[in-house]
Design a protein around this motif. Structure first.
Motif, PDB file in Angstrom:
ATOM      1  N   CYS A   8      14.451 -58.253  -8.066  1.00  0.00           N
ATOM      2  CA  CYS A   8      13.124 -58.022  -8.627  1.00  0.00           C
ATOM      3  C   CYS A   8      13.026 -58.747  -9.977  1.00  0.00           C
ATOM      4  O   CYS A   8      14.010 -58.833 -10.706  1.00  0.00           O
ATOM      5  CB  CYS A   8      12.920 -56.512  -8.824  1.00  0.00           C
ATOM      6  SG  CYS A   8      11.374 -56.082  -9.651  1.00  0.00           S
ATOM      7  N   ARG A   9      11.829 -59.268 -10.264  1.00  0.00           N
ATOM      8  CA  ARG A   9      11.596 -59.889 -11.570  1.00  0.00           C
ATOM      9  C   ARG A   9      10.843 -58.890 -12.448  1.00  0.00           C
ATOM     10  O   ARG A   9       9.633 -58.693 -12.262  1.00  0.00           O
ATOM     11  CB  ARG A   9      10.750 -61.163 -11.415  1.00  0.00           C
ATOM     12  CG  ARG A   9      11.457 -62.310 -10.714  1.00  0.00           C
ATOM     13  CD  ARG A   9      10.537 -63.515 -10.628  1.00  0.00           C
ATOM     14  NE  ARG A   9       9.316 -63.216  -9.904  1.00  0.00           N
ATOM     15  CZ  ARG A   9       9.199 -63.307  -8.567  1.00  0.00           C
ATOM     16  NH1 ARG A   9      10.217 -63.690  -7.838  1.00  0.00           N
ATOM     17  NH2 ARG A   9       8.058 -63.008  -7.990  1.00  0.00           N
ATOM     18  N   CYS A  12       6.769 -58.513 -13.301  1.00  0.00           N
ATOM     19  CA  CYS A  12       5.903 -59.049 -12.234  1.00  0.00           C
ATOM     20  C   CYS A  12       4.823 -58.025 -11.893  1.00  0.00           C
ATOM     21  O   CYS A  12       3.635 -58.271 -12.054  1.00  0.00           O
ATOM     22  CB  CYS A  12       6.746 -59.408 -11.015  1.00  0.00           C
ATOM     23  SG  CYS A  12       5.785 -59.617  -9.494  1.00  0.00           S
ATOM     24  N   ALA A  13       5.260 -56.873 -11.384  1.00  0.00           N
ATOM     25  CA  ALA A  13       4.383 -55.720 -11.134  1.00  0.00           C
ATOM     26  C   ALA A  13       3.369 -55.890 -10.012  1.00  0.00           C
ATOM     27  O   ALA A  13       2.465 -55.073  -9.885  1.00  0.00           O
ATOM     28  CB  ALA A  13       3.659 -55.293 -12.417  1.00  0.00           C
ATOM     29  N   ALA A  14       3.504 -56.931  -9.201  1.00  0.00           N
ATOM     30  CA  ALA A  14       2.551 -57.083  -8.096  1.00  0.00           C
ATOM     31  C   ALA A  14       2.534 -55.840  -7.212  1.00  0.00           C
ATOM     32  O   ALA A  14       1.462 -55.358  -6.813  1.00  0.00           O
ATOM     33  CB  ALA A  14       2.907 -58.318  -7.269  1.00  0.00           C
ATOM     34  N   CYS A  15       3.701 -55.308  -6.894  1.00  0.00           N
ATOM     35  CA  CYS A  15       3.767 -54.160  -5.984  1.00  0.00           C
ATOM     36  C   CYS A  15       3.251 -52.874  -6.639  1.00  0.00           C
ATOM     37  O   CYS A  15       2.988 -51.897  -5.942  1.00  0.00           O
ATOM     38  CB  CYS A  15       5.199 -53.981  -5.467  1.00  0.00           C
ATOM     39  SG  CYS A  15       6.427 -53.803  -6.776  1.00  0.00           S
ATOM     40  N   TYR A  62      11.617 -48.906  -2.706  1.00  0.00           N
ATOM     41  CA  TYR A  62      11.033 -50.231  -2.449  1.00  0.00           C
ATOM     42  C   TYR A  62      11.911 -51.301  -3.069  1.00  0.00           C
ATOM     43  O   TYR A  62      12.223 -51.260  -4.251  1.00  0.00           O
ATOM     44  CB  TYR A  62       9.621 -50.320  -3.038  1.00  0.00           C
ATOM     45  CG  TYR A  62       8.883 -51.562  -2.622  1.00  0.00           C
ATOM     46  CD1 TYR A  62       8.308 -51.662  -1.372  1.00  0.00           C
ATOM     47  CD2 TYR A  62       8.782 -52.651  -3.476  1.00  0.00           C
ATOM     48  CE1 TYR A  62       7.634 -52.803  -0.974  1.00  0.00           C
ATOM     49  CE2 TYR A  62       8.105 -53.802  -3.096  1.00  0.00           C
ATOM     50  CZ  TYR A  62       7.542 -53.867  -1.843  1.00  0.00           C
ATOM     51  OH  TYR A  62       6.883 -55.001  -1.448  1.00  0.00           O
ATOM     52  N   ALA A  64      12.798 -55.494  -3.671  1.00  0.00           N
ATOM     53  CA  ALA A  64      12.249 -56.848  -3.669  1.00  0.00           C
ATOM     54  C   ALA A  64      12.801 -57.628  -2.483  1.00  0.00           C
ATOM     55  O   ALA A  64      13.969 -57.496  -2.132  1.00  0.00           O
ATOM     56  CB  ALA A  64      12.618 -57.549  -4.970  1.00  0.00           C
ATOM     57  N   CYS A  69       8.181 -61.294  -2.292  1.00  0.00           N
ATOM     58  CA  CYS A  69       8.197 -61.512  -3.744  1.00  0.00           C
ATOM     59  C   CYS A  69       8.228 -62.983  -4.113  1.00  0.00           C
ATOM     60  O   CYS A  69       7.854 -63.345  -5.233  1.00  0.00           O
ATOM     61  CB  CYS A  69       9.383 -60.788  -4.372  1.00  0.00           C
ATOM     62  SG  CYS A  69       9.361 -59.011  -4.030  1.00  0.00           S
ATOM     63  N   ALA A  76       4.269 -63.578  -5.563  1.00  0.00           N
ATOM     64  CA  ALA A  76       4.375 -62.146  -5.258  1.00  0.00           C
ATOM     65  C   ALA A  76       2.985 -61.516  -5.184  1.00  0.00           C
ATOM     66  O   ALA A  76       2.702 -60.708  -4.291  1.00  0.00           O
ATOM     67  CB  ALA A  76       5.224 -61.448  -6.311  1.00  0.00           C
ATOM     68  N   HIS A  80       1.693 -60.089  -1.632  1.00  0.00           N
ATOM     69  CA  HIS A  80       1.430 -58.653  -1.517  1.00  0.00           C
ATOM     70  C   HIS A  80      -0.039 -58.393  -1.185  1.00  0.00           C
ATOM     71  O   HIS A  80      -0.364 -57.451  -0.466  1.00  0.00           O
ATOM     72  CB  HIS A  80       1.845 -57.914  -2.795  1.00  0.00           C
ATOM     73  CG  HIS A  80       3.313 -57.623  -2.859  1.00  0.00           C
ATOM     74  ND1 HIS A  80       4.241 -58.564  -3.227  1.00  0.00           N
ATOM     75  CD2 HIS A  80       4.011 -56.499  -2.561  1.00  0.00           C
ATOM     76  CE1 HIS A  80       5.459 -58.021  -3.162  1.00  0.00           C
ATOM     77  NE2 HIS A  80       5.338 -56.767  -2.759  1.00  0.00           N
TER      78      HIS A  80
HETATM   79  S1  SF4 Z   1       6.469 -57.660  -6.283  1.00  0.00           S
HETATM   80 FE1  SF4 Z   1       8.674 -57.971  -5.990  1.00  0.00          FE
HETATM   81  S2  SF4 Z   1       9.362 -59.090  -7.815  1.00  0.00           S
HETATM   82 FE2  SF4 Z   1       7.352 -58.226  -8.259  1.00  0.00          FE
HETATM   83  S3  SF4 Z   1       7.794 -56.276  -9.303  1.00  0.00           S
HETATM   84 FE3  SF4 Z   1       7.514 -55.839  -7.088  1.00  0.00          FE
HETATM   85  S4  SF4 Z   1       9.577 -55.922  -6.204  1.00  0.00           S
HETATM   86 FE4  SF4 Z   1       9.670 -56.917  -8.213  1.00  0.00          FE
END
Ligand code: SF4
Ligand code: SF4
Length: 90
Positions: A8-9, A12-15, A62, A64, A69, A76, A80
């Motif tokens: 995971c980066r 990022c916070a996409a999820c 959850y 990555a 991602c 990402a 998503h």
């Molecule tokens: S979308 Fe993937 S990389 Fe981005 S915060 Fe969520 S798990 Fe991490």
């Protein structure tokens, strides 16, 4: 479809924004709709509940994946968004 685990980066916070979360989110009073920023994201886009028992189980479990991602945050967010669209019932 199989998914390949990756790192995971942080930030990022996409999820934590793009996808819906069916579990009740503390402070939200219910599930999180798609596209709504989780109230537990810090200004740096980190989870303030990380490591705490209050963190929803779905979030803790959850992981990555390379497929969702990608290599960059923009990927990402795009992937998503598409994943949410494909898995949302009509
Ligand atoms: S979308 Fe993937 S990389 Fe981005 S915060 Fe969520 S798990 Fe991490
Ligand atoms: S609780 Fe944490 S990991 Fe779960 S959606 Fe909110 S910020 Fe993201």
């Amino acid at each position: 479809m199989s998914f390949t685990p990756t790192l995971c980066r942080p930030g990022c916070a996409a999820c934590c924004v793009v996808v819906s979360i069916s579990e009740t989110i503390p402070g939200l009073g219910g599930p999180k709709p798609a596209g709504v920023r989780c109230p537990h994201l810090t200004p740096e886009n980190l989870c303030e509940l990380f490591g705490l028992p209050e963190r929803p189980k779905v979030c803790s479990s959850y992981g990555a994946t390379r497929e969702l991602c990608g290599e960059r945050n923009e990927e990402a967010w795009q992937r998503h968004t598409e994943w949410e669209r494909l898995t949302t019932p009509d």
